[in-house]
Write a protein that holds these residues in place. Structure first.
Motif, PDB file in Angstrom:
ATOM      1  N   ARG A  75      37.420  41.308  34.012  1.00 12.79           N
ATOM      2  CA  ARG A  75      37.401  41.932  35.338  1.00 12.79           C
ATOM      3  C   ARG A  75      37.908  42.955  35.711  1.00 12.79           C
ATOM      4  N   LYS A  77      38.832  46.837  35.540  1.00  9.86           N
ATOM      5  CA  LYS A  77      38.415  48.041  35.162  1.00  9.86           C
ATOM      6  C   LYS A  77      39.056  48.800  34.150  1.00  9.86           C
ATOM      7  N   TYR A 113      30.535  45.802  35.708  1.00  9.58           N
ATOM      8  CA  TYR A 113      29.635  45.718  36.720  1.00  9.58           C
ATOM      9  C   TYR A 113      30.223  47.070  37.803  1.00  9.58           C
ATOM     10  N   ASN A 114      31.601  46.670  38.009  1.00  5.43           N
ATOM     11  CA  ASN A 114      32.224  47.401  39.279  1.00  5.43           C
ATOM     12  C   ASN A 114      32.358  48.741  38.819  1.00  5.43           C
ATOM     13  N   ASP A 115      32.741  49.222  37.540  1.00  9.11           N
ATOM     14  CA  ASP A 115      32.772  50.660  36.937  1.00  9.11           C
ATOM     15  C   ASP A 115      31.410  51.305  37.327  1.00  9.11           C
ATOM     16  N   THR A 167      24.055  51.477  44.952  1.00 11.00           N
ATOM     17  CA  THR A 167      25.154  52.349  43.993  1.00 11.00           C
ATOM     18  C   THR A 167      24.365  53.068  43.009  1.00 11.00           C
ATOM     19  N   ARG A 188      30.489  36.353  47.622  1.00 13.39           N
ATOM     20  CA  ARG A 188      31.162  37.392  47.727  1.00 13.39           C
ATOM     21  C   ARG A 188      31.152  38.250  48.887  1.00 13.39           C
ATOM     22  N   TYR A 190      31.219  41.861  51.045  1.00 12.13           N
ATOM     23  CA  TYR A 190      31.053  43.289  50.728  1.00 12.13           C
ATOM     24  C   TYR A 190      32.003  44.008  51.604  1.00 12.13           C
ATOM     25  N   THR A 195      29.303  48.034  48.380  1.00 12.70           N
ATOM     26  CA  THR A 195      29.886  47.419  46.954  1.00 12.70           C
ATOM     27  C   THR A 195      30.687  46.162  47.636  1.00 12.70           C
ATOM     28  N   LEU A 196      31.155  45.436  46.356  1.00 13.63           N
ATOM     29  CA  LEU A 196      31.988  44.297  46.502  1.00 13.63           C
ATOM     30  C   LEU A 196      33.279  44.410  46.716  1.00 13.63           C
ATOM     31  N   SER A 198      36.890  43.998  46.086  1.00 11.22           N
ATOM     32  CA  SER A 198      37.712  43.446  44.992  1.00 11.22           C
ATOM     33  C   SER A 198      38.496  41.945  45.068  1.00 11.22           C
ATOM     34  N   ARG A 199      38.111  41.343  43.987  1.00 13.18           N
ATOM     35  CA  ARG A 199      38.661  39.969  44.072  1.00 13.18           C
ATOM     36  C   ARG A 199      40.306  39.936  44.358  1.00 13.18           C
TER      37      ARG A 199
END
Length: 255
Positions: A75, A77, A113-115, A167, A188, A190, A195-196, A198-199
């Motif tokens: 998870r 980055k 995914y996030n990157d 995105t 999750r 937004y 975008t999501l 961050s956890r």
């Protein structure tokens, strides 16, 4: 599987093959499964077993590669100096997956995914006098970690991308000449830019059934597939809730 003639269908996808105990039960409700490639979690033997499980249940499945960082479950980055090792791992994961079964799509996991799910700023593809629009955009995208690798994966394996339409995922699919399966998330939160959250932020994972239902109804008209994570506490209850919410709202559940 619900199939309401004349109504929009919404796929329900789940992340499985990561070593959690709910995989088979989640496939009672899911119509797509994102199968871990055995590096950020699980094992490749579990990956193969999960592929076979999806085949037996006739559930569509995709490859779900993640960074080789088991401590964070893939998870985190990318950090400076990790690019070569991490992105090489992603290529190897998808290749190993493809040698066992053909994925119908690729969905990056976690940090990968996030990157790549980056909101592109206005003018990102404006060329200078000596550049084409494609060239200018390519230069910009090449500075985003993982984007080139994800584009190449789609081109090489000729499969769709499951990701966030707001995105760079949309542009990556377009440049790879592959379909984008527009994804939304039931569990999750937004950010305003699509975008999501961050956890690491409070409230990033939705755990209130009312909040999950509200989110599903909000995003369903605008996405092709809704994700529910297989490692979320109470995920089976939420999977059934998401399924019923879609059907009761008049959506077919499928793809």
């Amino acid at each position: 599987m619900s199939d309401l003639v004349g109504r929009k269908k919404v796929d329900l996808n789940v992340d499985i093959g990561e070593g959690f105990p709910y995989d088979a039960d989640l496939l009672q409700f899911a119509t797509s499964a994102n199968i871990c490639c055995g590096v950020h979690a699980g094992s490749f033997e579990l990956t193969k077993q999960t592929i076979d499980l999806c085949r037996s249940k006739r559930v569509r499945f995709g490859a779900h590669p993640g960074y080789p960082d088991r401590a964070s479950m893939g998870r985190n980055k990318l950090k400076e100096g990790q690019e070569r090792e991490y992105l090489q791992s992603v290529f190897e994961q998808v290749l190993a997956f493809a040698q066992h079964a053909r994925a119908e799509y690729i969905k990056p996991h976690g940090g990968f995914y996030n990157d790549t799910a980056v909101v592109l700023p206005a003018g990102w593809d404006n060329p200078t006098p000596d550049q084409s629009a494609y060239g200018a955009g390519g230069v910009f995208l090449s500075n985003l970690p993982g984007v080139h690798s994800l584009t190449m994966l789609l081109r090489v394996h000729k499969v769709a991308l499951m990701g966030l339409e707001a995105t760079a995922h949309k542009v990556i699919a377009e440049r790879a000449k592959q379909k984008l399966i527009r994804e939304g998330f039931a569990d999750r939160a937004y950010n305003p830019d699509g975008t999501l959250v961050s956890r690491s932020e409070p409230g990033a994972v939705l755990t209130d059934p009312a909040a999950v239902k509200e989110q599903v109804l909000k995003i369903a008209p605008f996405v092709d597939s809704i994700c529910l994570h297989g490692d979320t506490e109470g995920c089976l209850v939420f999977a059934e809730q998401v399924y019923k919410t879609l059907v009761e709202a008049g959506f077919g559940v499928g793809h």
